[in-house]
Design a protein around this motif. Sequence first.
Motif, PDB file in Angstrom:
ATOM      1  N   LEU A 244       0.938  -1.209   0.066  1.00 32.65           N
ATOM      2  CA  LEU A 244       0.051  -0.008  -0.032  1.00 32.65           C
ATOM      3  C   LEU A 244       0.923   1.460   0.055  1.00 32.65           C
ATOM      4  CD1 LEU A 244      -2.802   1.389   0.167  1.00 32.65           C
ATOM      5  CD2 LEU A 244      -2.469   1.280   2.864  1.00 32.65           C
ATOM      6  N   THR A 245       0.871   2.119  -0.904  1.00 33.09           N
ATOM      7  CA  THR A 245       1.545   3.348  -1.082  1.00 33.09           C
ATOM      8  C   THR A 245       0.610   4.714  -0.988  1.00 33.09           C
ATOM      9  OG1 THR A 245       2.856   2.321  -2.671  1.00 33.09           O
ATOM     10  CG2 THR A 245       2.984   4.774  -2.605  1.00 33.09           C
ATOM     11  N   GLY A 246       0.907   5.572  -0.200  1.00 33.79           N
ATOM     12  CA  GLY A 246       0.285   6.732  -0.115  1.00 33.79           C
ATOM     13  C   GLY A 246       1.038   8.167  -0.152  1.00 33.79           C
ATOM     14  N   ALA A 247       0.426   8.949   0.190  1.00 34.47           N
ATOM     15  CA  ALA A 247       1.054  10.372   0.052  1.00 34.47           C
ATOM     16  C   ALA A 247       2.255  10.381   0.899  1.00 34.47           C
ATOM     17  CB  ALA A 247       0.062  11.607   0.189  1.00 34.47           C
ATOM     18  N   ALA A 248       2.369   9.683   2.116  1.00 32.88           N
ATOM     19  CA  ALA A 248       3.425   9.820   3.060  1.00 32.88           C
ATOM     20  C   ALA A 248       4.365   8.954   3.209  1.00 32.88           C
ATOM     21  CB  ALA A 248       2.851  10.039   4.451  1.00 32.88           C
ATOM     22  N   GLY A 249       4.323   7.608   2.412  1.00 33.53           N
ATOM     23  CA  GLY A 249       5.018   6.552   2.520  1.00 33.53           C
ATOM     24  C   GLY A 249       4.321   5.342   2.067  1.00 33.53           C
ATOM     25  N   ALA A 250       4.965   4.140   2.317  1.00 30.46           N
ATOM     26  CA  ALA A 250       4.513   2.890   1.937  1.00 30.46           C
ATOM     27  C   ALA A 250       4.600   1.750   2.930  1.00 30.46           C
ATOM     28  CB  ALA A 250       5.029   2.435   0.408  1.00 30.46           C
ATOM     29  N   ILE A 251       3.578   0.857   2.846  1.00 30.47           N
ATOM     30  CA  ILE A 251       4.084  -0.273   3.812  1.00 30.47           C
ATOM     31  C   ILE A 251       3.419  -1.648   3.023  1.00 30.47           C
ATOM     32  CG2 ILE A 251       3.546   0.924   5.916  1.00 30.47           C
ATOM     33  CD1 ILE A 251       0.393  -0.002   5.746  1.00 30.47           C
ATOM     34  N   ARG A 252       3.957  -2.711   3.575  1.00 28.14           N
ATOM     35  CA  ARG A 252       3.521  -3.857   2.909  1.00 28.14           C
ATOM     36  C   ARG A 252       3.717  -5.003   3.865  1.00 28.14           C
ATOM     37  NH1 ARG A 252       8.995  -5.312  -0.924  1.00 28.14           N
ATOM     38  NH2 ARG A 252      10.229  -5.889   0.750  1.00 28.14           N
ATOM     39  N   LEU A 253       2.802  -6.086   3.208  1.00 31.55           N
ATOM     40  CA  LEU A 253       3.059  -7.324   4.048  1.00 31.55           C
ATOM     41  C   LEU A 253       3.610  -8.280   3.009  1.00 31.55           C
ATOM     42  CD1 LEU A 253       1.951  -9.291   6.245  1.00 31.55           C
ATOM     43  CD2 LEU A 253      -0.273  -9.624   4.898  1.00 31.55           C
ATOM     44  N   ARG A 254       4.572  -8.940   3.374  1.00 29.17           N
ATOM     45  CA  ARG A 254       5.141 -10.013   2.439  1.00 29.17           C
ATOM     46  C   ARG A 254       5.421 -11.144   3.177  1.00 29.17           C
ATOM     47  NH1 ARG A 254      10.599 -11.595   2.177  1.00 29.17           N
ATOM     48  NH2 ARG A 254      11.279 -10.231   3.516  1.00 29.17           N
ATOM     49  N   ASN A 255       5.246 -12.281   1.967  1.00 25.84           N
ATOM     50  CA  ASN A 255       4.769 -13.740   2.471  1.00 25.84           C
ATOM     51  C   ASN A 255       4.236 -14.084   3.669  1.00 25.84           C
ATOM     52  OD1 ASN A 255       6.300 -14.147   0.109  1.00 25.84           O
ATOM     53  ND2 ASN A 255       8.399 -14.306   1.283  1.00 25.84           N
ATOM     54  N   TRP A 256       2.957 -13.420   3.550  1.00 27.50           N
ATOM     55  CA  TRP A 256       2.212 -13.857   4.583  1.00 27.50           C
ATOM     56  C   TRP A 256       2.154 -13.203   5.865  1.00 27.50           C
ATOM     57  CZ3 TRP A 256      -2.479 -15.603   2.747  1.00 27.50           C
ATOM     58  CH2 TRP A 256      -2.204 -16.549   1.684  1.00 27.50           C
ATOM     59  N   SER A 257       3.510 -12.894   6.486  1.00 29.18           N
ATOM     60  CA  SER A 257       3.661 -12.545   7.860  1.00 29.18           C
ATOM     61  C   SER A 257       4.713 -11.356   8.056  1.00 29.18           C
ATOM     62  CB  SER A 257       4.042 -13.911   8.776  1.00 29.18           C
ATOM     63  OG  SER A 257       5.321 -14.302   8.311  1.00 29.18           O
ATOM     64  N   LEU A 258       5.268 -10.925   7.255  1.00 28.52           N
ATOM     65  CA  LEU A 258       6.474  -9.901   7.426  1.00 28.52           C
ATOM     66  C   LEU A 258       5.769  -8.792   7.020  1.00 28.52           C
ATOM     67  CD1 LEU A 258       9.303 -11.883   5.818  1.00 28.52           C
ATOM     68  CD2 LEU A 258       8.846 -11.895   7.927  1.00 28.52           C
ATOM     69  N   ALA A 259       5.515  -7.827   8.264  1.00 24.33           N
ATOM     70  CA  ALA A 259       5.126  -6.695   7.969  1.00 24.33           C
ATOM     71  C   ALA A 259       6.429  -5.662   7.919  1.00 24.33           C
ATOM     72  CB  ALA A 259       4.158  -6.107   9.244  1.00 24.33           C
ATOM     73  N   GLU A 260       6.421  -4.695   6.630  1.00 24.83           N
ATOM     74  CA  GLU A 260       7.471  -4.027   6.401  1.00 24.83           C
ATOM     75  C   GLU A 260       7.167  -2.560   6.078  1.00 24.83           C
ATOM     76  OE1 GLU A 260      10.138  -7.609   4.580  1.00 24.83           O
ATOM     77  OE2 GLU A 260       8.996  -6.226   3.058  1.00 24.83           O
ATOM     78  N   LYS A 261       7.966  -1.557   6.319  1.00 23.66           N
ATOM     79  CA  LYS A 261       7.635  -0.173   5.773  1.00 23.66           C
ATOM     80  C   LYS A 261       8.901   0.304   5.262  1.00 23.66           C
ATOM     81  CE  LYS A 261       7.950   2.629   9.678  1.00 23.66           C
ATOM     82  NZ  LYS A 261       7.642   3.253  10.696  1.00 23.66           N
ATOM     83  N   LEU A 262       8.637   1.216   4.258  1.00 20.27           N
ATOM     84  CA  LEU A 262       9.486   1.747   3.389  1.00 20.27           C
ATOM     85  C   LEU A 262      10.030   2.990   4.313  1.00 20.27           C
ATOM     86  CD1 LEU A 262      10.716   1.598   0.671  1.00 20.27           C
ATOM     87  CD2 LEU A 262       9.100   3.142  -0.197  1.00 20.27           C
TER      88      LEU A 262
END
Length: 322
Positions: A244-262
């Motif tokens: 998910l990308t927005g005006a302030a940054g991006a976050i993602r869920l990878r391989n089911w369980s890894l929460a990550e922030k750009l």
Amino acid sequence: MAPLSLGIVGFGIMGERLVRTAFPHPEMRLAGVWDPSPEAAARLEAAAPGVPMLADAAAVIAACDALYIAAPPAAHIPLARAALAAGRAVFLEKPLATGLEEAEAFVAEAEAAGARAAVNFPMASSPAVAQLSAWRQAGAVGAPQRLEIVTEFGRWPRGWQSDAAGWLARRAEGGFTREVVSHFLFLTRRQLGPLVLHSARVTYPAGDGAETAIEAELSAGGVPVTLRGGVGRIAEDEANSWTLTGAAGAIRLRNWSLAEKLEPGGEWRQAPDALPNEAMRPMVLRGQVEKLAALTRGTPQSLATLREALEVQQVVETLLRS
């Protein structure tokens, strides 16, 4: 408070996984299981010694407060109707049914009756998803601008699903869109709002095999969503991401369980408590059982509703007909 009793119909991959990873559980005890497979009794004894393999589905319903339906999709609604008629709570695997008309009729009647029923989308209890929500609430994304969902598989069904290949590999009930993409559509619905499918392209092999590639454009709460997936384009068993990308940054869920922030430098950074899926799964499923106990008692919980599951299935089935 005395633990409630859980019955399980279908002791394949999902039924056995729930028993092995979520039990013993303080909120629920296992009352009994039924599966027609001759090998199921031995697997049940190995996973939960002393839990009986009962004579049939009716015996399981009679023995429990809540029924977990982990049978193939064609059996979901007949079993759910029987359990609800007996006054039991119901916890269904997805999809709700093999046909949309049957699913729509069932959801309408269950809602009218105020049925205690929910669907097993584990992301409803995922700590990684909770982290994504916390980041969003803290302003890490800002106004959402776009979402990208990617699901890739080395083969389908995946290696650990070989026992269910008879239906998972077939177009009528199986395929990775129903089995995997539906989870990410549920997550999208929860995070962003109602889903609308705008266009899709699906590739099928000859015969009755399930899809081998998909591409689609959707929106969720007005946010553009791109979706793509395929089989045979990667070496590993599977790889997936929800970004998910927005005006302030991006976050993602990878391989089911890894929460990550750009990060500002362009690097993806995992949450401090991130765990691989194998380690997180017991936490997630125990959370699902805790919420199922709340559903059975009639107290608030956040399991996937029948309506949410129906909306996901409507998008999935429309996409697969494209």
